[in-house]
Design a protein around this motif. Sequence first.
Motif, PDB file in Angstrom:
ATOM      1  N   ALA A 199      -8.400  48.480   0.548  1.00 13.98           N
ATOM      2  CA  ALA A 199      -8.502  48.319   2.000  1.00 13.98           C
ATOM      3  C   ALA A 199      -8.823  49.639   2.690  1.00 13.98           C
ATOM      4  O   ALA A 199      -9.508  49.665   3.715  1.00 13.98           O
ATOM      5  N   LYS A 200      -8.341  50.740   2.122  1.00 16.20           N
ATOM      6  CA  LYS A 200      -8.639  52.053   2.697  1.00 16.20           C
ATOM      7  C   LYS A 200     -10.118  52.396   2.503  1.00 16.20           C
ATOM      8  O   LYS A 200     -10.747  52.989   3.378  1.00 16.20           O
ATOM      9  N   LEU A 201     -10.677  51.994   1.356  1.00 19.96           N
ATOM     10  CA  LEU A 201     -12.087  52.253   1.085  1.00 19.96           C
ATOM     11  C   LEU A 201     -13.001  51.387   1.951  1.00 19.96           C
ATOM     12  O   LEU A 201     -14.083  51.815   2.340  1.00 19.96           O
ATOM     13  N   ASP A 202     -12.578  50.152   2.196  1.00 20.95           N
ATOM     14  CA  ASP A 202     -13.383  49.232   3.008  1.00 20.95           C
ATOM     15  C   ASP A 202     -12.446  48.439   3.909  1.00 20.95           C
ATOM     16  O   ASP A 202     -11.788  47.497   3.462  1.00 20.95           O
ATOM     17  N   GLU A 235     -10.528  40.206   1.236  1.00 32.89           N
ATOM     18  CA  GLU A 235      -9.673  39.859   0.105  1.00 32.89           C
ATOM     19  C   GLU A 235      -8.514  40.846  -0.034  1.00 32.89           C
ATOM     20  O   GLU A 235      -7.385  40.456  -0.304  1.00 32.89           O
ATOM     21  N   ALA A 236      -8.794  42.128   0.154  1.00 34.11           N
ATOM     22  CA  ALA A 236      -7.729  43.134   0.064  1.00 34.11           C
ATOM     23  C   ALA A 236      -6.715  42.938   1.189  1.00 34.11           C
ATOM     24  O   ALA A 236      -5.504  42.981   0.954  1.00 34.11           O
TER      25      ALA A 236
END
Length: 170
Positions: free
Chosen positions: A19-22, A27-28
């Motif tokens: 979630a931090k990356l995107d 889904e995350a």
Amino acid sequence: LLSNLGRRDEGDVLYRKAAKLDANDAEALYSIAFLSWRRWYGVIMEERYKVSHRGKKPLMEFPACHQVRNRALADVEEGLALLTRAVQLVNYDEAQSNMALLYMLRAELQCGDRAAYKRDLSSSRGWWNRACVAYNNAKENTDQRRWRWFPGPPPPLPKRGDTCSWFRRH
């Protein structure tokens, strides 16, 4: 998989990294919220059963509510925020049904505030109905392959009286 193996914390860390990356990884976001629900549902229901005869009364009516609320409310609120973002990104019945579950969980943590308890239960019913509509749309549009994420916001609430009692039983 890690959650099913009893290693929820490890799974939570990995989903948080995703979630931090995107920030738009639905889904995350959904998975972090679901793990939050799984973490606290058993605790809250166990506490409810301890203080209420066969768990028939909500936890919010008992003094033990404040102890559980202090530990669980931040996670439940985070789960609601993450799922709100996820359902803005995709029209997915499971995410919407988990919104309903988290609102039911938050209702238990209202600790004497009957109006907030009723509002959360009402929100929960609304999300169950939305999940039902999304489920039926997915069923019609995917040749019975239900596990598909559809871009776009969730469908509007069904008209008054249009409840999906079948969905709630399954």
